[in-house]
Design a protein around this motif. Structure first.
Motif, short mmCIF file in Angstrom:
data_model
loop_
_atom_site.label_atom_id
_atom_site.label_comp_id
_atom_site.label_asym_id
_atom_site.label_seq_id
_atom_site.Cartn_x
_atom_site.Cartn_y
_atom_site.Cartn_z
N ILE A 229 4.34 -4.54 -11.40
CA ILE A 229 4.89 -4.02 -12.65
C ILE A 229 4.59 -2.53 -12.71
CG2 ILE A 229 4.64 -3.99 -15.16
CD1 ILE A 229 6.23 -6.33 -14.35
N VAL A 230 5.61 -1.75 -13.05
CA VAL A 230 5.48 -0.29 -13.12
C VAL A 230 5.86 0.17 -14.52
CG1 VAL A 230 6.16 1.90 -12.09
CG2 VAL A 230 6.17 -0.19 -10.69
N GLU A 231 4.99 0.96 -15.14
CA GLU A 231 5.28 1.51 -16.47
C GLU A 231 5.81 2.93 -16.30
OE1 GLU A 231 2.87 0.28 -19.91
OE2 GLU A 231 2.37 2.42 -20.07
N LEU A 232 6.97 3.21 -16.93
CA LEU A 232 7.65 4.49 -16.76
C LEU A 232 7.62 5.30 -18.06
CD1 LEU A 232 10.87 3.15 -14.94
CD2 LEU A 232 8.76 4.01 -13.89
N PRO A 233 7.76 6.62 -17.96
CA PRO A 233 7.80 7.47 -19.16
C PRO A 233 9.19 7.45 -19.80
CG PRO A 233 7.91 8.83 -17.20
CD PRO A 233 7.74 7.42 -16.72
N ILE A 234 9.65 6.27 -20.17
CA ILE A 234 10.96 6.08 -20.81
C ILE A 234 10.79 5.11 -21.97
CG2 ILE A 234 12.26 6.50 -18.68
CD1 ILE A 234 12.56 3.45 -18.41
N LEU B 67 4.20 5.54 -5.69
CA LEU B 67 4.37 5.48 -7.15
C LEU B 67 3.30 6.28 -7.87
CD1 LEU B 67 5.27 1.69 -7.56
CD2 LEU B 67 6.77 3.61 -8.11
N GLU B 68 2.08 6.26 -7.34
CA GLU B 68 0.98 6.97 -8.00
C GLU B 68 1.14 8.49 -7.92
OE1 GLU B 68 -2.47 5.25 -6.14
OE2 GLU B 68 -2.68 3.71 -7.70
N LYS B 69 2.08 8.96 -7.11
CA LYS B 69 2.34 10.41 -7.01
C LYS B 69 3.26 10.90 -8.13
CE LYS B 69 2.06 10.41 -1.92
NZ LYS B 69 2.85 10.62 -0.68
N ASP C 86 0.82 -1.21 0.00
CA ASP C 86 0.00 0.00 0.00
C ASP C 86 0.86 1.26 0.00
OD1 ASP C 86 -2.16 -1.67 -0.01
OD2 ASP C 86 -2.66 -1.40 2.11
N VAL C 87 1.95 1.24 0.76
CA VAL C 87 2.87 2.39 0.78
C VAL C 87 3.52 2.56 -0.59
CG1 VAL C 87 5.11 3.18 1.66
CG2 VAL C 87 3.35 2.40 3.25
N VAL D 87 0.95 1.99 -12.52
CA VAL D 87 1.28 0.83 -11.70
C VAL D 87 0.01 0.01 -11.49
CG1 VAL D 87 0.97 2.15 -9.56
CG2 VAL D 87 2.28 0.01 -9.53
N ALA D 88 0.18 -1.32 -11.57
CA ALA D 88 -0.94 -2.23 -11.31
C ALA D 88 -0.88 -2.66 -9.85
CB ALA D 88 -0.84 -3.44 -12.22
N LYS D 89 -2.03 -2.71 -9.19
CA LYS D 89 -2.08 -3.07 -7.78
C LYS D 89 -2.14 -4.59 -7.64
CE LYS D 89 -4.37 -2.12 -3.38
NZ LYS D 89 -5.43 -1.37 -2.68
#
Length: 396
Positions: free
Chosen positions: A324-329, A306-308, A300-301, A314-316
């Motif tokens: 898995i986190v999708e980045l602007p790269i 990440l959502e900030k 949760d933390v 990001v998928a919960k």
């Protein structure tokens, strides 16, 4: 100069471990590295397991049986009975980690050029196991926009060909944390029975199912007697990754006979690690309750932080301890290396796992990373802060 094999050349590098040399260089430069790249929990191993090794009076460290000791397999069967899985020790073969169990399963049920259907993204080493076995992965695509929920189960059926031998799932999933519902397991059961396939379920994260949802095993489906092969391990459950003890479980006698031949060829699983794993089975439920509470808090933390960050998706997760986190790269491999080589905040940086290695479809996941939330909450907050600041200055 002699040449290596085509299989060796095709063998993929681990997206989790291939950046280790860059992390070691960062250490030598005096940097602190927050490891988000690997599922090595910082939770303490149960003391009862460590004491079993410390206080053992063995004078000769001998081979065990190829299928694992009778005592350990009997206690594993008893553990499963508490989770509504009714098997005996004869249904269990102890392996050197869940990885060996998967290799034995592949070798026992598939020939060169056969196909296995796997929802992707999936545990990166499935790529390696399939390459080592000469087997082709046929992916079922899931997307971060849908929280990596599976497409309609019928999509699996569309991919079945005469070469298909099995469907492989990880439940809960690595790297997405996806948790299969009882209804999904039942639908998969229908498909494998209809098409006479095997259903392999990697259930090493069984204890880590969150938000009040119970884990449902393929071994709870009695009609899958001839079709179900379960993979398990002590690595994550008891924070005993270094023990390298897993097991393969099935009620299919022909599968077990064949797997045992592979087990005999490698002689036996490690004796001391079996002793530790046997003792770990006496771990009280309170241990798991506390660990699960801790992982939910970490999840949760991590998700909240990440959502900030602008441009990050990001998928919960609903289980395990990854997301898995999708980045602007454009390329997370280059970004992950850059983090270790060229970026730090007050001598601190992070190590992440590029996500392309968790797919078999070329070109997918290039802008994604996998994060393992196996650090304490304070470290996770700092690690995400480093990621946020790194994205501000990184240029593809």
């Amino acid at each position: 100069m002699p040449k290596i094999s085509q299989k060796g050349a095709a063998m993929p590098q681990s997206p989790i471990r291939k950046l280790v040399p860059f992390a070691e260089k960062a250490y030598k430069q005096g940097k602190t590295v927050y490891h988000l790249n690997i599922g090595q929990p910082d939770i303490k191993t149960p003391e009862i397991a460590l004491d079993a090794v410390r206080n053992n009076s063995i004078e000769t460290l001998a081979y065990s049986r190829s299928e694992g000791s009778d005592e350990y397999r009997s206690k594993i069967a008893n553990y499963y009975s508490k989770h509504d899985i009714n098997v005996t020790k004869e249904n269990i073969i102890v392996t050197t980690g869940g990885s060996e169990a998967l290799l034995f399963a592949f070798g026992s049920i598939m020939d060169v050029d056969d196909e296995v259907i796997i929802p992707e993204p999936f545990y990166a080493n499935y790529n390696g196991f399939s390459t080592a076995s000469g087997v082709n992965i046929v992916p079922v695509i899931s997307k971060i926009e849908d929280n990596f929920a599976l497409p309609a189960i019928e999509e699996f059926e569309k991919l079945i060909t005469p070469k298909t031998k099995a469907i492989l799932i990880c439940n809960p999933g690595n790297p997405t944390g996806y948790l299969y519902t009882k209804e999904e397991i039942k639908k998969l059961a229908e498909i494998v029975i209809k098409h006479d396939l095997f259903l392999i379920s990697d259930e090493v994260y069984r204890e880590f199912a969150y938000d009040g949802v119970e884990h449902y095993s393929i071994m709870q489906e009695e009609n899958l007697k001839d079709h179900a092969i379960m993979i398990d391990s002590v690595s994550k459950r008891y924070s005993m990754c270094g023990a390298r003890i897993g097991c393969l479980v099935s009620r299919n006698e022909e599968v077990l006979f064949t797997v045992l031949k592979f087990a005999q060829a490698r002689l036996s699983p490690p004796t001391l690690a079996q002793i530790a794993s046997e003792a770990a089975l006496e771990t009280p439920q309170s241990y798991f309750d506390e660990v699960k509470t801790e992982y939910v808090a970490r999840r949760d933390v991590l998700i909240a932080e990440l959502e900030k960050i602008d441009g990050v998706k990001v998928a919960k997760p609903k289980g395990a301890f990854y997301c898995i986190v999708e980045l602007p790269i454009k390329n997370s491999d280059a970004f992950a290396q850059w983090l270790l080589e060229d970026f730090d905040i007050n001598g601190e940086t992070i190590m992440v796992a590029p996500a392309a290695g968790f797919y078999s479809t070329p070109g997918v996941g290039l802008n994604q990373i996998r994060i393992a939330y196996v650090l304490n909450k304070e470290s996770l907050v700092q690690a995400v802060h480093i990621l946020k600041e790194a994205l501000k200055v990184y240029k593809d």
